[in-house]
Design a protein around this motif. Sequence first.
Motif, PDB file in Angstrom:
ATOM      1  N   UNK A 346       0.793  -1.219   0.000  1.00  0.00           N
ATOM      2  CA  UNK A 346       0.000   0.000   0.000  1.00  0.00           C
ATOM      3  C   UNK A 346       0.826   1.269   0.000  1.00  0.00           C
ATOM      4  N   UNK A 347       2.161   1.138   0.047  1.00  0.00           N
ATOM      5  CA  UNK A 347       3.004   2.321  -0.073  1.00  0.00           C
ATOM      6  C   UNK A 347       3.861   2.652   1.126  1.00  0.00           C
ATOM      7  N   UNK A 348       3.749   1.924   2.210  1.00  0.00           N
ATOM      8  CA  UNK A 348       4.625   2.199   3.356  1.00  0.00           C
ATOM      9  C   UNK A 348       6.066   1.816   3.022  1.00  0.00           C
ATOM     10  N   UNK A 349       6.997   2.603   3.509  1.00  0.00           N
ATOM     11  CA  UNK A 349       8.417   2.375   3.253  1.00  0.00           C
ATOM     12  C   UNK A 349       8.881   1.123   3.999  1.00  0.00           C
ATOM     13  N   UNK A 350       9.683   0.307   3.314  1.00  0.00           N
ATOM     14  CA  UNK A 350      10.206  -0.907   3.939  1.00  0.00           C
ATOM     15  C   UNK A 350      11.097  -0.595   5.133  1.00  0.00           C
ATOM     16  N   UNK A 351      11.670   0.624   5.185  1.00  0.00           N
ATOM     17  CA  UNK A 351      12.544   1.004   6.296  1.00  0.00           C
ATOM     18  C   UNK A 351      11.770   1.590   7.477  1.00  0.00           C
ATOM     19  N   UNK A 352      10.440   1.597   7.387  1.00  0.00           N
ATOM     20  CA  UNK A 352       9.639   2.105   8.512  1.00  0.00           C
ATOM     21  C   UNK A 352       9.986   1.328   9.772  1.00  0.00           C
ATOM     22  N   UNK A 353      10.431   2.009  10.831  1.00  0.00           N
ATOM     23  CA  UNK A 353      10.817   1.273  12.044  1.00  0.00           C
ATOM     24  C   UNK A 353       9.598   0.742  12.785  1.00  0.00           C
ATOM     25  N   UNK A 354       9.801  -0.350  13.482  1.00  0.00           N
ATOM     26  CA  UNK A 354       8.724  -0.896  14.316  1.00  0.00           C
ATOM     27  C   UNK A 354       9.344  -1.588  15.524  1.00  0.00           C
ATOM     28  N   UNK A 355       8.503  -1.792  16.498  1.00  0.00           N
ATOM     29  CA  UNK A 355       8.919  -2.474  17.714  1.00  0.00           C
ATOM     30  C   UNK A 355       7.880  -3.524  18.063  1.00  0.00           C
ATOM     31  N   UNK A 356       8.354  -4.669  18.496  1.00  0.00           N
ATOM     32  CA  UNK A 356       7.486  -5.733  19.001  1.00  0.00           C
ATOM     33  C   UNK A 356       7.777  -5.878  20.492  1.00  0.00           C
ATOM     34  N   UNK A 357       6.775  -5.583  21.316  1.00  0.00           N
ATOM     35  CA  UNK A 357       6.959  -5.656  22.764  1.00  0.00           C
ATOM     36  C   UNK A 357       6.211  -6.888  23.266  1.00  0.00           C
ATOM     37  N   UNK A 358       6.962  -7.856  23.746  1.00  0.00           N
ATOM     38  CA  UNK A 358       6.374  -9.101  24.258  1.00  0.00           C
ATOM     39  C   UNK A 358       6.232  -9.037  25.769  1.00  0.00           C
ATOM     40  N   UNK A 359       5.160  -9.652  26.271  1.00  0.00           N
ATOM     41  CA  UNK A 359       4.916  -9.729  27.722  1.00  0.00           C
ATOM     42  C   UNK A 359       5.034  -8.345  28.364  1.00  0.00           C
ATOM     43  N   UNK A 360       4.396  -7.367  27.738  1.00  0.00           N
ATOM     44  CA  UNK A 360       4.506  -5.992  28.199  1.00  0.00           C
ATOM     45  C   UNK A 360       4.128  -5.799  29.645  1.00  0.00           C
ATOM     46  N   UNK A 361       4.942  -5.068  30.375  1.00  0.00           N
ATOM     47  CA  UNK A 361       4.833  -4.714  31.799  1.00  0.00           C
ATOM     48  C   UNK A 361       5.121  -5.889  32.727  1.00  0.00           C
ATOM     49  N   UNK A 362       5.369  -7.060  32.207  1.00  0.00           N
ATOM     50  CA  UNK A 362       5.611  -8.240  33.025  1.00  0.00           C
ATOM     51  C   UNK A 362       7.112  -8.484  33.187  1.00  0.00           C
ATOM     52  N   UNK A 363       7.506  -9.347  34.133  1.00  0.00           N
ATOM     53  CA  UNK A 363       8.948  -9.570  34.354  1.00  0.00           C
ATOM     54  C   UNK A 363       9.687 -10.060  33.112  1.00  0.00           C
ATOM     55  N   UNK A 364       8.992 -10.795  32.229  1.00  0.00           N
ATOM     56  CA  UNK A 364       9.653 -11.336  31.036  1.00  0.00           C
ATOM     57  C   UNK A 364       9.586 -10.384  29.847  1.00  0.00           C
ATOM     58  N   UNK A 374      11.783  -6.213   7.296  1.00  0.00           N
ATOM     59  CA  UNK A 374      12.461  -7.370   7.921  1.00  0.00           C
ATOM     60  C   UNK A 374      11.629  -8.034   9.002  1.00  0.00           C
ATOM     61  N   UNK A 375      10.398  -7.588   9.198  1.00  0.00           N
ATOM     62  CA  UNK A 375       9.591  -8.086  10.315  1.00  0.00           C
ATOM     63  C   UNK A 375       9.400  -9.596  10.250  1.00  0.00           C
ATOM     64  N   UNK A 376       9.036 -10.128   9.101  1.00  0.00           N
ATOM     65  CA  UNK A 376       8.759 -11.562   9.009  1.00  0.00           C
ATOM     66  C   UNK A 376       9.968 -12.381   9.447  1.00  0.00           C
ATOM     67  N   UNK A 377      11.146 -12.003   8.969  1.00  0.00           N
ATOM     68  CA  UNK A 377      12.358 -12.746   9.338  1.00  0.00           C
ATOM     69  C   UNK A 377      12.697 -12.563  10.809  1.00  0.00           C
ATOM     70  N   UNK A 378      12.524 -11.333  11.323  1.00  0.00           N
ATOM     71  CA  UNK A 378      12.882 -11.062  12.718  1.00  0.00           C
ATOM     72  C   UNK A 378      11.951 -11.787  13.687  1.00  0.00           C
ATOM     73  N   UNK A 379      10.692 -11.925  13.335  1.00  0.00           N
ATOM     74  CA  UNK A 379       9.772 -12.670  14.199  1.00  0.00           C
ATOM     75  C   UNK A 379      10.257 -14.099  14.377  1.00  0.00           C
ATOM     76  N   UNK A 380      10.761 -14.675  13.272  1.00  0.00           N
ATOM     77  CA  UNK A 380      11.242 -16.059  13.329  1.00  0.00           C
ATOM     78  C   UNK A 380      12.542 -16.162  14.112  1.00  0.00           C
ATOM     79  N   UNK A 381      13.508 -15.309  13.781  1.00  0.00           N
ATOM     80  CA  UNK A 381      14.823 -15.429  14.410  1.00  0.00           C
ATOM     81  C   UNK A 381      14.813 -15.010  15.877  1.00  0.00           C
TER      82      UNK A 381
END
Length: 405
Positions: A346-364, A374-381
């Motif tokens: 849809x036109x978003x730049x591939x270099x658009x930064x993003x963050x994935x926050x897991x277990x937010x606010x929890x000890x882990x 690179x999101x698809x690859x980073x989710x896997x790795x």
Amino acid sequence: MSSEPPYPAGLRLAGRRVLVVGGGHVAQRRVPPLIAAGADVLLVSPDVTPSLEGLAAELTWEARGFAESDLDGAWYALALTDDPEVNAAVASAAEERRVFCVRGDDAEGGTAWTPAVGRHDQLTVAVLANREPRVSSSVRDDIMAGLRDGSLAGRAAHDRTPGVVLVGGGPGDPEFATVAARHALASADVVVADRLAPRELLDELAPDVELIDVAKLPRGRSAAQEFINEVIVDRALAGKRVVRFKGGDNFVFGRGYEEVLACQAAGVPVTVVPGLTSAIAVPARAGIPVTHRGVAHEFTVISGHLPPGHPDSLVEWDAVARLRGTVVLLMAVENAPKIAEALLAGGRDAETPLAVVMDGTMPAERTVISTLGTLAADIETEGVRPPAIIVIGDVVGVARPAGRG
């Protein structure tokens, strides 16, 4: 100095004139509770703080010095200026008229003292430590903490009316559950709890409270919404006070209003205690704003439980891609690669930064910094697993420059 103890009383000030002389920070603290009590507040001061000026629609402000006639019709007075002579004049005039008066600068010079006050459901706690305000506040805080965590016998003081209370528990850390949420839990006969509701708070329930687990596990066991509706209605119709305890907020992808409709259809009283939504709280806790001046003027929260192109999806991903602000995805780990593809198409730049926050606010809690490309690859790795919040947009670059995790 008088040694007699004060005589405590609860003033019912609704519709009654209360005079406040002084517009500084002491008055800024004292006026809002008077307004909350329904008092007809007359504020007399040449100048006031910006916060007091902002209350002008809820009180009467006379921008001048004190006049004895200000006490005409008053039931209660507070002398809160930084001028002892003015405060003494207010107290003296109040004494002549038999109007109880608090002096902010000299407790002995007034005829009333302001207690440290706390409220817990139907209880009002007021503590006076004989002109030691820090002691009063400390004791008040200890009492309130005991009422909230159940170490004081406060359950009987809660509203125990049969019905359903929908409680948003916040993003996970029990410290982010609101006071109202804790009050509701303390009032419960039955708690119907989600997996993402702050689990530590369940340990504070009274032993006789029935706990019903309605967890929805990703790609695993899941309680049907129809069962949840049925159980909360049935228990309420049996005369129980039912707390439906969720993570986040009831009405942000929590199916809370489905439960409201079920209760209404059955004639069951239902109330709502909002919670901090993880869509905002989790990024904030991770140090990522969803808006930032000059960077993002809007943010959009989207459920990612369905992939782009799914016949049941209600999201116009092409339109989302054209937005310039922040996109926050909930329940999107499984479909994140396809969502990234749709945004790129849809036109978003591939270099658009993003963050994935897991277990937010929890000890882990863990944050993975990536990009749309690179999101698809980073989710896997990176072994990304739910629960996770995905934040897409330039705000991530502001918070984590050069991709710092």
